[in-house]
Design a protein around this motif. Structure first.
Motif, PDB file in Angstrom:
ATOM      1  N   MET A 146       0.829  -1.213   0.000  1.00 37.62           N
ATOM      2  CA  MET A 146       0.000   0.000   0.000  1.00 37.62           C
ATOM      3  C   MET A 146       0.860   1.258   0.000  1.00 37.62           C
ATOM      4  O   MET A 146       0.563   2.240  -0.664  1.00 37.62           O
ATOM      5  CB  MET A 146      -0.905  -0.008   1.231  1.00 37.62           C
ATOM      6  N   TRP A 192      -5.424  -1.229   0.450  1.00 40.10           N
ATOM      7  CA  TRP A 192      -6.073  -0.594   1.614  1.00 40.10           C
ATOM      8  C   TRP A 192      -7.214  -1.471   2.128  1.00 40.10           C
ATOM      9  O   TRP A 192      -7.372  -1.666   3.339  1.00 40.10           O
ATOM     10  CB  TRP A 192      -6.581   0.778   1.197  1.00 40.10           C
ATOM     11  N   SER A 249     -14.093   3.632   3.295  1.00 40.94           N
ATOM     12  CA  SER A 249     -13.388   3.245   2.077  1.00 40.94           C
ATOM     13  C   SER A 249     -14.286   3.348   0.853  1.00 40.94           C
ATOM     14  O   SER A 249     -13.807   3.652  -0.249  1.00 40.94           O
ATOM     15  CB  SER A 249     -12.868   1.812   2.221  1.00 40.94           C
TER      16      SER A 249
END
Length: 394
Positions: A1, A14, A48
């Motif tokens: 990431m 993520w 997210s």
């Protein structure tokens, strides 16, 4: 990431982090592990999802502007964005990072997740996953949406400072050692976020040093809590007392870690906190003053924890025969303490390598801010013309 410069790859990694944490927490956690795992998963997934919308919107705007479909971060640095677009996209990204950090009031998953997780998973959450949110703020929000960051800075500072004070005050009244360390982590993360939002060299570099220091100290603190729980079968502070008489080596190491956590000069907590507070002070003396209260409160609740658990008489017979520091435990804790000393005495080991990167980031942020301000006049001129005509009519 950390190495992904393609936003889709960044998003995939993520999200991939959530899967092992969910199963580790849900399988080996405490009595309320399923509740804590679901709460953590749903909170982070909601944030997210907003970030995914922001990534797709950035790609669509870039395609409209250039005719090229890409998710490359550097391509978005040249993307002209109106102020409203910056604000909406910034909110989509910053909410995802604020949940993971966490920033008050999006922190409510933290106490349950930290307390119900087994010690190694709690360490992963506090020392590693929370720093990914700090990385996201620095890497994406600052250079992509500089005008939005500037506009939202006072409000985000307010949330960060409330998180610092709230986490510290709640930690003061905790009876469970693990929950106390969890709320102290919330306060420290608020301090780091405040440093990032200063958007200057001192603020960001201080936040980076403090991120590393917090990773070390919170790992050691949760390890100590796990070791004491394994020895006594309880985490309640009132069940201890006078432990320095029975386990002096553990007590000495714990006191060193606590001093590093509260920012004693010569240990890792001091250079990070001092530098980031200098950065915040350059932008707002009031914000720096309120953030500094967190340092004072941190010393209060951490030293109070040590006083209640390790000093005074040994009232309970169960505490008289506890085994002291073992070899395996020393192999875990001693390297952490050594790193705290090294960073505290030689912070340049972190500051010097990051200096050029932070300078380049701020240069990109300032350059993009100037470009965007020059590309905004169309909307700004319309507003100013409307205001001028209104003033003329009056």
């Amino acid at each position: 990431m950390f190495t992904a410069l393609d936003l889709v790859l960044f998003f995939i990694f993520w999200e991939a982090m959530l899967i092992p944490i969910y199963f580790l927490m849900g399988r080996w956690g405490g009595e309320r592990r399923i509740y804590a795992a679901l709460k953590f998963f749903l909170y982070t997934m909601a944030g997210s999802a907003l970030m995914l919308v922001g990534i797709l919107a950035l790609a669509a705007l870039n395609f409209q502007s250039t005719g090229v479909l890409t998710f490359d971060l550097f391509a978005f640095y040249d993307l002209p964005l109106r102020w409203a677009a910056q604000m909406w996209l910034f909110l989509a990204f910053v909410l995802a990072f604020a949940v993971k950090a966490p920033v008050w009031p999006l922190h409510t998953w933290l106490p349950d997740a930290y307390v119900e997780s087994p010690t190694p998973v709690t360490i992963l959450l506090a020392a590693v996953l929370s720093k990914m949110a700090i990385y996201g703020l620095i890497r994406f929000c600052l250079p992509l949406f500089p005008s939005a960051v500037e506009a939202a800075q006072p409000w985000l500072w307010l949330l960060a400072i409330v998180g610092i004070l709230y986490g510290s005050l709640i930690a003061l009244v905790q009876r469970d050692m693990k929950r106390l360390v969890a709320y102290s982590s919330l306060a420290h993360m608020g301090m780091i976020v405040a440093g990032v939002l200063a958007v200057n060299v001192q603020g960001i570099q201080g936040a980076l040093v403090q991120s590393i220091s917090h990773g070390l100290t919170v790992t050691a603190l949760f390890t100590f809590v796990g070791l004491l729980e394994a020895r006594r079968g309880t985490r309640l502070i009132e069940d201890f007392g006078g432990l320095w008489k029975s386990i002096p080596l553990l007590g000495t190491l714990l006191l060193t870690v606590i001093m590093a956590s509260i920012g004693l000069p010569g240990l890792s907590g001091f250079p990070g906190e001092f530098t980031l507070l200098v950065g915040v002070f350059q932008e707002s003396a009031a914000a720096a003053a309120f953030a500094t209260l967190g340092v004072v409160l941190g010393a209060w609740y951490m030293l109070n924890l040590f006083r209640r658990a390790f000093t005074g008489p040994l009232h309970r017979a169960e505490n008289r025969t506890l085994p002291d520091l073992g070899r395996r435990e020393a192999a875990i804790l001693v390297p952490l303490v050594i790193l705290m000393l090294v960073i505290g005495l030689l912070p340049s080991l972190v500051l010097r390598p990051t200096d050029a990167a932070v300078g380049n980031l701020l240069h990109t942020t300032e350059g993009r801010s100037a470009v965007l301000q020059n590309s905004l006049p169309l909307a700004a001129i319309e507003d100013s013309n409307a205001s001028a005509s209104l003033d003329g009519s009056q």
